[in-house]
Design a protein around this motif. Structure first.
Motif, PDB file in Angstrom:
ATOM      1  N   HIS A  98      34.851  35.405  36.930  1.00 29.11           N
ATOM      2  CA  HIS A  98      33.489  35.743  36.527  1.00 29.11           C
ATOM      3  C   HIS A  98      32.583  35.435  37.722  1.00 29.11           C
ATOM      4  CE1 HIS A  98      29.951  35.039  33.526  1.00 29.11           C
ATOM      5  NE2 HIS A  98      29.851  36.184  34.178  1.00 29.11           N
ATOM      6  N   ARG A 100      28.949  36.145  40.109  1.00 27.53           N
ATOM      7  CA  ARG A 100      27.587  36.604  40.371  1.00 27.53           C
ATOM      8  C   ARG A 100      27.508  37.049  41.823  1.00 27.53           C
ATOM      9  NH1 ARG A 100      23.529  31.945  38.786  1.00 27.53           N
ATOM     10  NH2 ARG A 100      22.005  33.569  39.353  1.00 27.53           N
ATOM     11  N   ARG A 101      27.064  38.255  42.051  1.00 29.58           N
ATOM     12  CA  ARG A 101      26.994  38.807  43.397  1.00 29.58           C
ATOM     13  C   ARG A 101      25.709  38.444  44.131  1.00 29.58           C
ATOM     14  NH1 ARG A 101      26.968  44.592  42.756  1.00 29.58           N
ATOM     15  NH2 ARG A 101      27.217  44.703  45.030  1.00 29.58           N
ATOM     16  N   ASP A 105      21.493  38.245  39.791  1.00 32.97           N
ATOM     17  CA  ASP A 105      22.550  38.760  38.924  1.00 32.97           C
ATOM     18  C   ASP A 105      22.910  37.665  37.922  1.00 32.97           C
ATOM     19  OD1 ASP A 105      24.624  40.218  37.812  1.00 32.97           O
ATOM     20  OD2 ASP A 105      26.038  39.732  39.425  1.00 32.97           O
ATOM     21  N   SER A 109      29.532  39.474  36.408  1.00 31.71           N
ATOM     22  CA  SER A 109      30.500  40.472  35.969  1.00 31.71           C
ATOM     23  C   SER A 109      31.902  39.910  36.067  1.00 31.71           C
ATOM     24  CB  SER A 109      30.402  41.742  36.823  1.00 31.71           C
ATOM     25  OG  SER A 109      29.130  42.348  36.704  1.00 31.71           O
ATOM     26  N   ILE A 110      32.802  40.513  35.305  1.00 36.87           N
ATOM     27  CA  ILE A 110      34.209  40.134  35.324  1.00 36.87           C
ATOM     28  C   ILE A 110      34.955  41.026  36.307  1.00 36.87           C
ATOM     29  CG2 ILE A 110      36.333  39.922  34.001  1.00 36.87           C
ATOM     30  CD1 ILE A 110      34.260  37.874  33.263  1.00 36.87           C
ATOM     31  N   TYR A 111      35.777  40.403  37.140  1.00 36.25           N
ATOM     32  CA  TYR A 111      36.589  41.124  38.106  1.00 36.25           C
ATOM     33  C   TYR A 111      38.048  40.776  37.902  1.00 36.25           C
ATOM     34  CZ  TYR A 111      32.182  42.114  40.435  1.00 36.25           C
ATOM     35  OH  TYR A 111      30.903  42.546  40.718  1.00 36.25           O
TER      36      TYR A 111
END
Length: 122
Positions: A98, A100-101, A105, A109-111
């Motif tokens: 999980h 944050r870029r 943000d 997002s999940i990668y």
């Protein structure tokens, strides 16, 4: 752009060991939870282990005492040390994070990694 790159999978005999690695790279502000999932043939994907930013880990019951998850925050890398492997551990193992870029943000997002095959067999 964020990528998760896995390594360490392969073929091992019952009772053997493998060490999986997964490194996150790209535009990363912070990483919360990192973990490992697996999916065996004909079965649903399941969470194997996860570790938060402070090093607190959780495991599925079937791997407790045999697997150890850890992370190196400076390298944005998570590891899964797998000992006393059993044929039932055979699966595709997926790295998960999980991320944050950027500062704004908030949700992140999940990668996912591409998956690496672990086969435990004679």
């Amino acid at each position: 752009q964020v990528q998760l790159v896995e390594s360490g999978g392969g073929l091992v005999q019952p009772g053997g060991s493998l060490r999986l690695s997964c490194a996150a790279s790209g535009s990363i502000f912070s990483i919360n939870v990192m973990g490992w999932y697996r999916q065996a043939p004909g079965k649903q994907r399941e969470l194997v282990a996860r570790v938060d930013g402070g090093g607190s880990a959780m495991y599925v019951d079937s791997v407790k005492g045999r697997f150890t998850i850890s992370r190196d925050n400076a390298k944005n890398t998570v590891y899964l040390q797998m000992n006393s492997l059993k044929p039932e551990d055979t699966a595709v193992y997926y790295c998960n994070a999980h991320i944050r870029r950027r500062l704004t943000d908030y949700g992140g997002s999940i990668y996912w990694g591409q998956g690496t095959q672990v086969t435990v067999s004679l």
